[in-house]
Design a protein around this motif. Structure first.
Motif, PDB file in Angstrom:
ATOM      1  N   PHE A 114      -3.760  -6.105 -25.712  1.00 33.84           N
ATOM      2  CA  PHE A 114      -2.355  -5.735 -25.549  1.00 33.84           C
ATOM      3  C   PHE A 114      -2.118  -4.968 -24.251  1.00 33.84           C
ATOM      4  CE2 PHE A 114      -2.048  -5.939 -30.322  1.00 33.84           C
ATOM      5  CZ  PHE A 114      -1.037  -6.877 -30.387  1.00 33.84           C
ATOM      6  N   ASP A 115      -3.100  -4.167 -23.837  1.00 35.53           N
ATOM      7  CA  ASP A 115      -2.935  -3.247 -22.695  1.00 35.53           C
ATOM      8  C   ASP A 115      -1.719  -2.355 -22.891  1.00 35.53           C
ATOM      9  OD1 ASP A 115      -5.230  -4.159 -21.514  1.00 35.53           O
ATOM     10  OD2 ASP A 115      -4.225  -5.570 -20.193  1.00 35.53           O
ATOM     11  N   LEU A 116      -1.634  -1.803 -24.094  1.00 36.83           N
ATOM     12  CA  LEU A 116      -0.545  -0.909 -24.494  1.00 36.83           C
ATOM     13  C   LEU A 116      -1.050   0.503 -24.777  1.00 36.83           C
ATOM     14  CD1 LEU A 116       1.453  -3.210 -26.968  1.00 36.83           C
ATOM     15  CD2 LEU A 116       2.358  -2.245 -24.838  1.00 36.83           C
ATOM     16  N   ARG A 117      -2.208   0.840 -24.255  1.00 35.59           N
ATOM     17  CA  ARG A 117      -2.759   2.163 -24.528  1.00 35.59           C
ATOM     18  C   ARG A 117      -1.812   3.255 -24.039  1.00 35.59           C
ATOM     19  NH1 ARG A 117      -8.003   2.359 -26.168  1.00 35.59           N
ATOM     20  NH2 ARG A 117      -9.204   0.416 -26.026  1.00 35.59           N
ATOM     21  N   PHE A 152       1.505  -2.054 -19.822  1.00 37.77           N
ATOM     22  CA  PHE A 152       2.711  -2.467 -20.545  1.00 37.77           C
ATOM     23  C   PHE A 152       3.330  -1.307 -21.318  1.00 37.77           C
ATOM     24  CE2 PHE A 152      -0.016  -6.214 -19.951  1.00 37.77           C
ATOM     25  CZ  PHE A 152       0.806  -6.882 -19.053  1.00 37.77           C
ATOM     26  N   ASN A 153       2.518  -0.343 -21.710  1.00 42.41           N
ATOM     27  CA  ASN A 153       3.060   0.885 -22.277  1.00 42.41           C
ATOM     28  C   ASN A 153       3.813   1.663 -21.202  1.00 42.41           C
ATOM     29  OD1 ASN A 153       3.439   3.445 -23.572  1.00 42.41           O
ATOM     30  ND2 ASN A 153       1.747   2.975 -24.941  1.00 42.41           N
ATOM     31  N   GLN A 154       3.254   1.685 -19.987  1.00 38.17           N
ATOM     32  CA  GLN A 154       3.926   2.358 -18.880  1.00 38.17           C
ATOM     33  C   GLN A 154       5.269   1.700 -18.562  1.00 38.17           C
ATOM     34  OE1 GLN A 154       0.050   2.329 -16.426  1.00 38.17           O
ATOM     35  NE2 GLN A 154       1.183   4.032 -15.537  1.00 38.17           N
ATOM     36  N   PHE A 173      11.090   1.965 -18.393  1.00 37.99           N
ATOM     37  CA  PHE A 173      12.355   1.233 -18.467  1.00 37.99           C
ATOM     38  C   PHE A 173      12.993   1.305 -19.853  1.00 37.99           C
ATOM     39  CE2 PHE A 173       9.916  -0.629 -14.977  1.00 37.99           C
ATOM     40  CZ  PHE A 173      10.845  -0.543 -13.949  1.00 37.99           C
ATOM     41  N   LYS A 174      12.403   2.121 -20.734  1.00 37.90           N
ATOM     42  CA  LYS A 174      12.959   2.393 -22.075  1.00 37.90           C
ATOM     43  C   LYS A 174      12.937   1.188 -23.008  1.00 37.90           C
ATOM     44  CE  LYS A 174      13.972   6.345 -20.227  1.00 37.90           C
ATOM     45  NZ  LYS A 174      13.012   7.462 -20.377  1.00 37.90           N
ATOM     46  N   THR A 175      12.414   0.083 -22.534  1.00 40.68           N
ATOM     47  CA  THR A 175      12.329  -1.122 -23.353  1.00 40.68           C
ATOM     48  C   THR A 175      11.338  -2.071 -22.703  1.00 40.68           C
ATOM     49  OG1 THR A 175      13.610  -2.909 -24.393  1.00 40.68           O
ATOM     50  CG2 THR A 175      14.179  -2.320 -22.131  1.00 40.68           C
ATOM     51  N   ILE A 176      10.925  -3.094 -23.445  1.00 43.64           N
ATOM     52  CA  ILE A 176      10.055  -4.118 -22.881  1.00 43.64           C
ATOM     53  C   ILE A 176      10.239  -5.408 -23.667  1.00 43.64           C
ATOM     54  CG2 ILE A 176       8.054  -3.456 -24.311  1.00 43.64           C
ATOM     55  CD1 ILE A 176       6.272  -4.201 -21.887  1.00 43.64           C
TER      56      ILE A 176
END
Length: 327
Positions: free
Chosen positions: A168-171, A183-185, A190-193
């Protein structure tokens, strides 16, 4: 309108034209004969009509994010190897398709954040000049920079991210970013993804990452389902996602492929997905006419076998260009 793109980048390296060598022909039958190398500090980039398609290869010479994420370093050197392989391939591109190599952004003194800032600016400038970027990494931290550059150019557009990846690369960001946090960054900045991840390996993602994905409404398909035999279900999810956004940014993490296809990566996959489903889905994305930017990351030439991974990266880049130029 004419303009220089890179005027103040401290981490910019010009493209090396000597990489593009090999058999010669009179009709540009090989890609090394078609590609034009630019030094963005000197060369002028011309504005061209939208019907003339321009594609720019660039390198992200950075694996500081991989190092911070405890991966196998070496991906910083990937783009140079890919360029050589890419240039040796036969040229079937349309005559009015312009193919550029605009050089690289490198990471110096372990300053990942500066490299990301400069890459984001470069991406913005490329889109401003109606040039389709194809960036070869480097670590997946590239995505934080790549998305920022796109969003700066199209602030009012909904940009969908399609990631071919085992992770996921959402750490969560603990202190500084790395190849596991992009992707968490993006979601936090941007408050959304709007994020679709194809090929998730459950064994390579802790439960907390699935929880974060649920909280952010990330759509995903696990690796055992991301196969050509499940194409119809994948296509339905893909179509819904593409129809929900204005533009699409594609990122391909080479560690998502089975190690049989891609041994030269930062974190090899024991299972992984295969080439056929990736090509089929990439073609669908290109046909949608919403794809505007792409990158391929985590290729590590230190662990490659017979240039197997380098050839796959090169052909993926070529496939994206050849399919999107027809769209």
């Amino acid at each position: 309108m004419t303009e220089k793109i890179a005027t103040s980048f401290s981490n910019y390296l010009q493209s090396d034209a000597s990489i593009y060598s090999g058999r010669r022909s009179r009709e540009q039958q090989y890609l090394h004969e078609k590609i034009h190398c630019l030094d963005l500090r000197k060369d002028i980039v011309l504005e061209t009509p939208k019907e003339i398609k321009k594609y720019a290869l660039a390198g992200y010479l950075c694996d500081e994010g991989v190092r911070r994420n405890l991966g196998r370093v070496g991906a910083a050197n990937g783009s140079q190897v890919v360029r050589k392989v890419f240039g040796s391939m036969a040229n079937h591109l349309q005559e009015n398709t312009h193919l550029l190599d605009i050089g690289s952004i490198r990471c110096t003194n372990q300053n990942l954040e500066q490299a990301q800032d400069e890459m984001a600016t470069l991406i913005f400038q490329l889109h401003k000049h109606n040039i389709f970027p194809i960036i070869i990494g480097g670590g997946h931290d590239l995505s934080f920079a790549h998305f920022r550059g796109i969003k700066e150019c199209y602030p009012d557009k909904k940009i969908g991210i399609i990631n071919f990846d085992a992770h996921f690369d959402l750490r969560n960001l603990q202190t500084v970013g790395n190849s596991g946090t992009p992707f968490n960054q993006i979601a936090k900045r941007f408050k959304t993804i709007d994020y679709l991840c194809l090929g998730i390996n459950r064994a390579a993602n802790i439960p907390q990452l699935f929880q974060i994905a649920t909280e952010l409404e990330v759509q995903y398909i696990e690796d055992y389902e991301f196969t050509i035999y499940n194409y119809e279900a994948i296509k339905r999810m893909l179509d819904r996602f593409i129809n929900s956004v204005d533009y699409v940014y594609v990122t391909i993490d080479m560690d998502g492929f089975s190690a049989a296809y891609a041994p030269g990566v930062s974190a090899p996959s024991a299972i992984g997905f295969s080439v056929d489903i990736v090509l089929r889905v990439l073609k669908d994305i290109c046909v949608s006419k919403k794809l505007i930017s792409a990158d391929i990351v985590e290729f590590n030439p230190l662990f490659d076998i017979d240039n197997r991974t380098a050839k796959l990266v090169s052909q993926l880049a070529y496939f994206i260009i050849s399919q999107s130029e027809k769209a």
